[in-house]
Design a protein around this motif. Structure first.
Motif, PDB file in Angstrom:
ATOM      1  N   SER A  73      74.324  23.447 105.605  1.00 46.99           N
ATOM      2  CA  SER A  73      73.967  22.142 106.178  1.00 46.99           C
ATOM      3  C   SER A  73      72.484  21.849 105.992  1.00 46.99           C
ATOM      4  CB  SER A  73      74.340  22.109 107.663  1.00 46.99           C
ATOM      5  OG  SER A  73      75.729  22.286 107.830  1.00 46.99           O
ATOM      6  N   MET A  74      71.657  22.886 106.130  1.00 46.78           N
ATOM      7  CA  MET A  74      70.219  22.702 105.935  1.00 46.78           C
ATOM      8  C   MET A  74      69.916  22.352 104.475  1.00 46.78           C
ATOM      9  SD  MET A  74      67.097  25.328 106.830  1.00 46.78           S
ATOM     10  CE  MET A  74      67.521  25.287 108.563  1.00 46.78           C
ATOM     11  N   ILE A  75      70.655  22.960 103.552  1.00 53.50           N
ATOM     12  CA  ILE A  75      70.454  22.668 102.119  1.00 53.50           C
ATOM     13  C   ILE A  75      70.760  21.204 101.829  1.00 53.50           C
ATOM     14  CG2 ILE A  75      71.338  23.135  99.799  1.00 53.50           C
ATOM     15  CD1 ILE A  75      71.708  26.047 100.650  1.00 53.50           C
ATOM     16  N   PHE A  76      71.842  20.679 102.444  1.00 53.78           N
ATOM     17  CA  PHE A  76      72.165  19.263 102.255  1.00 53.78           C
ATOM     18  C   PHE A  76      71.022  18.379 102.742  1.00 53.78           C
ATOM     19  CE2 PHE A  76      76.735  20.756 103.163  1.00 53.78           C
ATOM     20  CZ  PHE A  76      76.893  21.166 101.846  1.00 53.78           C
ATOM     21  N   GLY A  77      70.541  18.660 103.953  1.00 53.95           N
ATOM     22  CA  GLY A  77      69.466  17.848 104.523  1.00 53.95           C
ATOM     23  C   GLY A  77      68.191  17.941 103.709  1.00 53.95           C
ATOM     24  N   LEU A  78      67.880  19.151 103.228  1.00 56.01           N
ATOM     25  CA  LEU A  78      66.675  19.333 102.418  1.00 56.01           C
ATOM     26  C   LEU A  78      66.789  18.579 101.095  1.00 56.01           C
ATOM     27  CD1 LEU A  78      63.947  20.739 102.212  1.00 56.01           C
ATOM     28  CD2 LEU A  78      65.113  22.705 101.180  1.00 56.01           C
ATOM     29  N   GLY A  79      67.995  18.576 100.518  1.00 56.92           N
ATOM     30  CA  GLY A  79      68.206  17.811  99.285  1.00 56.92           C
ATOM     31  C   GLY A  79      67.940  16.338  99.493  1.00 56.92           C
ATOM     32  N   GLY A  80      68.413  15.800 100.613  1.00 60.66           N
ATOM     33  CA  GLY A  80      68.167  14.393 100.909  1.00 60.66           C
ATOM     34  C   GLY A  80      66.706  14.089 101.143  1.00 60.66           C
ATOM     35  N   GLU A 117      64.288   6.288 104.154  1.00 62.25           N
ATOM     36  CA  GLU A 117      65.245   7.356 103.899  1.00 62.25           C
ATOM     37  C   GLU A 117      64.618   8.716 104.196  1.00 62.25           C
ATOM     38  OE1 GLU A 117      68.563   7.445 102.243  1.00 62.25           O
ATOM     39  OE2 GLU A 117      68.591   5.452 103.131  1.00 62.25           O
ATOM     40  N   ALA A 118      63.377   8.917 103.763  1.00 62.64           N
ATOM     41  CA  ALA A 118      62.690  10.183 104.034  1.00 62.64           C
ATOM     42  C   ALA A 118      62.537  10.398 105.537  1.00 62.64           C
ATOM     43  CB  ALA A 118      61.324  10.189 103.349  1.00 62.64           C
ATOM     44  N   ARG A 119      62.223   9.338 106.237  1.00 65.54           N
ATOM     45  CA  ARG A 119      62.104   9.425 107.702  1.00 65.54           C
ATOM     46  C   ARG A 119      63.420   9.860 108.333  1.00 65.54           C
ATOM     47  NH1 ARG A 119      62.095   3.759 109.767  1.00 65.54           N
ATOM     48  NH2 ARG A 119      64.343   4.113 109.762  1.00 65.54           N
ATOM     49  N   ALA A 120      64.513   9.275 107.893  1.00 71.57           N
ATOM     50  CA  ALA A 120      65.819   9.594 108.474  1.00 71.57           C
ATOM     51  C   ALA A 120      66.186  11.055 108.228  1.00 71.57           C
ATOM     52  CB  ALA A 120      66.882   8.663 107.893  1.00 71.57           C
ATOM     53  N   TYR A 121      65.975  11.530 106.996  1.00 69.51           N
ATOM     54  CA  TYR A 121      66.299  12.924 106.701  1.00 69.51           C
ATOM     55  C   TYR A 121      65.354  13.869 107.450  1.00 69.51           C
ATOM     56  CZ  TYR A 121      69.669  11.847 103.032  1.00 69.51           C
ATOM     57  OH  TYR A 121      70.783  11.417 102.343  1.00 69.51           O
ATOM     58  N   GLY A 122      64.084  13.528 107.501  1.00 66.19           N
ATOM     59  CA  GLY A 122      63.125  14.391 108.185  1.00 66.19           C
ATOM     60  C   GLY A 122      63.424  14.542 109.668  1.00 66.19           C
ATOM     61  N   THR A 123      63.698  13.439 110.328  1.00 65.41           N
ATOM     62  CA  THR A 123      63.984  13.507 111.767  1.00 65.41           C
ATOM     63  C   THR A 123      65.332  14.164 112.037  1.00 65.41           C
ATOM     64  OG1 THR A 123      64.846  11.229 111.684  1.00 65.41           O
ATOM     65  CG2 THR A 123      62.555  11.529 112.369  1.00 65.41           C
ATOM     66  N   SER A 124      66.297  14.000 111.120  1.00 61.48           N
ATOM     67  CA  SER A 124      67.596  14.661 111.314  1.00 61.48           C
ATOM     68  C   SER A 124      67.478  16.169 111.150  1.00 61.48           C
ATOM     69  CB  SER A 124      68.630  14.102 110.335  1.00 61.48           C
ATOM     70  OG  SER A 124      68.316  14.460 109.002  1.00 61.48           O
ATOM     71  N   LEU A 125      66.494  16.624 110.363  1.00 56.27           N
ATOM     72  CA  LEU A 125      66.263  18.052 110.220  1.00 56.27           C
ATOM     73  C   LEU A 125      65.478  18.628 111.395  1.00 56.27           C
ATOM     74  CD1 LEU A 125      65.370  18.368 106.418  1.00 56.27           C
ATOM     75  CD2 LEU A 125      67.350  19.358 107.563  1.00 56.27           C
ATOM     76  N   ALA A 126      64.463  17.892 111.851  1.00 59.51           N
ATOM     77  CA  ALA A 126      63.584  18.424 112.894  1.00 59.51           C
ATOM     78  C   ALA A 126      64.090  18.158 114.307  1.00 59.51           C
ATOM     79  CB  ALA A 126      62.182  17.818 112.734  1.00 59.51           C
ATOM     80  N   GLY A 127      64.765  17.011 114.522  1.00 58.73           N
ATOM     81  CA  GLY A 127      65.149  16.622 115.874  1.00 58.73           C
ATOM     82  C   GLY A 127      66.115  17.562 116.569  1.00 58.73           C
ATOM     83  N   PRO A 128      67.270  17.919 115.949  1.00 65.19           N
ATOM     84  CA  PRO A 128      68.224  18.787 116.641  1.00 65.19           C
ATOM     85  C   PRO A 128      67.673  20.156 117.034  1.00 65.19           C
ATOM     86  CG  PRO A 128      69.308  17.615 114.852  1.00 65.19           C
ATOM     87  CD  PRO A 128      67.841  17.348 114.718  1.00 65.19           C
TER      88      PRO A 128
END
Length: 448
Positions: free
Chosen positions: A299-306, A185-196
């Motif tokens: 949107s960034m706040i949502f991703g950071l929360g995850g 889960e951490a991997r998914a949130y991290g890559t979704s924040l950094a990748g785009p």
């Protein structure tokens, strides 16, 4: 904590079964030490599990590359065709292909060698995205070529992710299954924040760079996979079934198991509610005159929360019994979503929802870690594909439902409806015998 209700009677200790805890990751006793140490006592922490870490790194690279190209593909289509409609079509087709391929991917994952499947997927993606990058460099990229890459990449992503999640059960002991899901889960949130952002930066430098970077990420992922020596599935003692019969067997197992039935009824509405809530908040902020920066910040706040929730998930799981944890998260999420609805037109709406997103990884780790433990290895792919298909299909309808509701109702009422959907899921969890029976995570037997 009560013992898990395995779907089958445990195999006797003398049964021929693969060692789930390969000796490459445990410290061997030296001369003079007792030899009766159990496998569990010899196990290192998850961070020292070589096979799992290699798989985790490979998917980190794959996820980051996919996030980069997913951001760049619509931009590329817009430049090639000058058509916003065709740019939007790319994302829709990718989503549809992923959903259509999910069930066949589960059957293939249970029938064939999982590592070989992932290697083939990475090899295809390396070839496809390299070819697209070179075509962009030479000025010959066409819409037809882009669509081939989009369709093939989406199918490969579905197959790879299904095989990867099914393989985890064979790479970590039962005590670490929930932690492994939390790290994913951490991997998914991290890559979704950094990748785009990285994809956008590379596309601004040169249109080919996000796709060549994606090809490189899959090449490195391929190298990591080839370094894993441990088997990713148990031996199959029965002949392979036809695709239809294999799918029916998986569906029957899901419907016969009280916990898996409950998982379907909980995961699908939760995923739909989260997707719908985020979409509603974004539209509401735009309608209220907030700047694009403010919308992006939400949107960034949502991703950071995850991401923070995924990091905290292992600690949170260790403090409560699994049924209590699932019920607490479900009801708390419903209340937090209702709180967001009370300030729907303000940036403050992002805060309670981010807190709900923070709880999501812990819920996923508890539910899917338990699912991995009670599902026999030869059914892992099919069970996962059915649960993911139910959850993602409901999530795919969420933006459309949110838009329809907001056309006739206020943003606050729309958000309260999604909070009510979560409350229904919480009620389901409260009265579900499958949730109440959740106990210690212990691997089920697998007789092939």
């Amino acid at each position: 904590m009560a013992a898990v209700r395995a779907p089958r009677r445990p195999a006797p200790a003398s049964a021929a079964a693969p060692n789930l805890y390969a000796l490459e990751d445990v410290v061997q006793p030296t001369a003079g030490e007792p030899s009766a140490t159990t496998a569990t006592e010899l196990l290192p922490s998850l961070w020292r599990n070589r096979a799992f870490n290699l798989l985790w790194v490979s998917q980190c690279l794959s996820d980051a590359g996919t996030a980069m190209s997913n951001l760049a593909l619509p931009l590329l289509v817009l430049q090639v065709t000058r058509s916003p409609a065709q740019a939007g079509l790319v994302g829709t087709i990718s989503l549809l292909v992923s959903m259509v391929c999910r069930l066949p991917a589960g059957v293939l994952t249970d029938r064939l060698d999982r590592r070989r499947l992932m290697v083939i997927c990475d090899a295809f993606r390396v070839t496809a995205y390299t070819a697209l990058g070179v075509a962009i460099l030479t000025g010959v990229a066409s819409m037809a070529m882009i669509m081939v890459v989009v369709i093939g990449g989406a199918a490969a992503n579905s197959l790879f992710s299904t095989a990867e999640h099914a393989a985890v059960r064979n790479l970590v002991p039962s005590e670490h299954l929930s932690d492994a899901v939390a790290r994913n889960e951490a991997r998914a949130y991290g890559t979704s924040l950094a990748g785009p952002p990285l994809g956008g930066l590379l596309f601004g430098l040169a249109r080919s760079l996000p796709f060549l970077g994606n090809a490189l990420s899959h090449l490195l992922s391929l190298a990591a996979l080839l370094l894993i020596r441990r088997p990713m599935q148990q031996p199959r003692e029965q002949p392979a079934q036809s695709g239809g019969a294999a799918g029916i067997e998986g569906l029957r197992f899901v419907l016969d198991n009280p916990f898996l039935r409950a998982l379907l009824l909980i995961a699908a509405p939760l995923n739909m509610a989260f997707t719908g809530m985020i979409f509603t908040i974004v539209v509401s902020l735009q309608r209220s005159g907030n700047s694009s920066f403010a919308v992006g910040l939400a949107s960034m706040i949502f991703g950071l929360g995850g991401l923070l929730g995924a990091i905290a998930a292992p600690t949170m799981q260790g403090r409560l019994r699994l049924p209590t944890l699932v019920l607490l998260i479900s009801w708390t999420t419903a209340l937090l979503m209702a709180a967001s609805a009370c300030v729907s037109s303000s940036m403050l709406a992002a805060v309670p929802l981010a807190a709900a997103v923070f709880l999501g990884p812990t819920a996923n780790a508890a539910l899917f870690g338990y699912q991995a433990a009670i599902t026999p290895d030869h059914l892992q792919g099919r069970v996962l594909s059915m649960v993911y298909l139910a959850a993602t299909s409901m999530g795919a309808f969420a933006p459309g439902l949110a838009g329809l509701l907001m056309a006739h109702l206020s943003a606050e009422t729309t958000m309260l409806i999604f909070a009510l959907i979560v409350a229904v899921a919480a009620i389901t969890a409260s009265f579900s015998s499958g949730i109440k029976s959740m106990g210690a995570v212990t691997l089920s037997d697998d007789v092939g």
